[in-house]
Enzyme design. Structure first.
Site, PDB file in Angstrom:
ATOM      1  N   GLU A  43      19.788 -24.453  30.957  1.00 10.00           N
ATOM      2  CA  GLU A  43      18.028 -24.520  31.080  1.00 10.00           C
ATOM      3  C   GLU A  43      17.069 -25.450  31.159  1.00 10.00           C
ATOM      4  OE1 GLU A  43      16.305 -25.732  26.617  1.00 10.00           O
ATOM      5  OE2 GLU A  43      18.254 -26.249  27.123  1.00 10.00           O
ATOM      6  N   LYS A 115      13.469 -18.425  23.582  1.00 11.99           N
ATOM      7  CA  LYS A 115      14.545 -19.577  22.708  1.00 11.99           C
ATOM      8  C   LYS A 115      13.884 -19.527  20.481  1.00 11.99           C
ATOM      9  CE  LYS A 115      16.864 -23.975  22.508  1.00 11.99           C
ATOM     10  NZ  LYS A 115      16.103 -25.278  23.625  1.00 11.99           N
ATOM     11  N   CYS A 158      21.252 -22.959  24.741  1.00 11.52           N
ATOM     12  CA  CYS A 158      21.238 -24.072  24.155  1.00 11.52           C
ATOM     13  C   CYS A 158      21.598 -24.779  22.988  1.00 11.52           C
ATOM     14  CB  CYS A 158      20.255 -24.688  24.974  1.00 11.52           C
ATOM     15  SG  CYS A 158      20.391 -26.798  25.005  1.00 11.52           S
TER      16      CYS A 158
END
Length: 271
Positions: A43, A115, A158
């Site tokens: 990321e 995300k 993440c």
């Protein structure tokens, strides 16, 4: 699906696009020279800096980063995941999507994911993170790309790793390998990073490839490192430690079959 080597790249990205891309290219080259056919970048690999600076450069970051990923995949003839970079939403809000992009050796886009879970947290080390101030949450569940050679590849980013329902969705879609590219904070990473990755691998009987950021990226922003590849039993096959580098391990269809036969928990679900 065949047996092959995969690489989880570990970087210390900074607020300098070209410096980051140079570092990424060197590490991709290192991974490929060791035989990797599937390469994951972490990321924020192309830019990690203040939110206002990210927004100011968002158009250029999106265009240059995507071009870079295509060029690297074609040059090295590998499949590459760019684990998270800003792409402008384009709706007048001024926000970006934190975007993961999977590219094949021909330079073609295989999958794209925005995300979904944003990191809005007051960390006990005194740092406050408000990802939603500049990032628009993705509304769609992450995709699984079906590959005859590499297996079924699922995407996440993440903070998603704390939400097991997202990975159960990927498992339901048939994921064999799940990417978790991250920029985990040093404070939370020391306690939660490894155990969360192992849990996602074990409960979904899949491989986990987790590229990572490490060290001091800018100001007080410190990341945990320990890019990892974990097998479906939860065994850590490779760990990049706390310096920039590469974690490389073999992805084996026979191991997937063995674990799923020995522990068929996905078949025993009640809910």
């Amino acid at each position: 699906m065949k047996s092959y080597l995969a690489a989880a790249i570990q970087m210390t990205s900074v607020p300098d696009l070209q410096k980051n891309l140079t570092q990424a290219e060197e590490l991709i080259d290192l991974a490929v020279r060791q035989g990797a056919e599937l390469v994951g970048l972490p990321e924020n690999f192309s830019f990690m800096g203040e939110e206002k600076d990210k927004l100011a450069q968002a158009d250029a970051l999106a265009q240059v980063t995507e071009t870079f990923l295509i060029k690297m995949a074609q040059r090295f003839q590998v499949t590459i995941l760019g684990g998270g970079f800003p792409v402008p939403v384009g709706d007048g809000t001024g926000k970006v999507y934190n975007t993961a992009l999977l590219i094949n050796p021909n330079g073609q886009e295989l999958a794209r994911y925005h995300k979904a879970h944003l990191f809005d947290v007051n960390v006990p080390d005194g740092n406050t993170y408000q990802e939603s101030s500049t990032v628009m949450a993705g509304k769609a569940l992450p995709p699984v790309h079906f590959s005859d050679n590499l297996g079924n590849l699922g995407l996440s980013i993440c903070y998603d790793v704390r939400f097991p329902e997202l990975y159960r969705h990927l498992a339901d879609k048939g994921a064999d390998v799940v990417f978790v590219p991250a920029a985990f904070t040093a404070f939370t990473g020391k306690d939660h990073w490894q155990v969360l990755l192992q849990a996602r691998a074990i409960e979904n009987t899949c491989y986990v490839i987790a590229p990572a950021q490490t060290g001091t990226n800018y100001a007080r922003r410190q990341t945990h490192g320990h890019a990892m590849i974990i097998d479906p039993w939860g065994v850590i096959l490779a760990d990049a430690g706390d310096k920039p580098g590469v974690a490389i391990a073999e992805i084996k269809p026979t191991r997937l079959e063995q674990v799923r036969r020995q522990m068929p928990s996905l078949q025993h679900r009640v809910f």
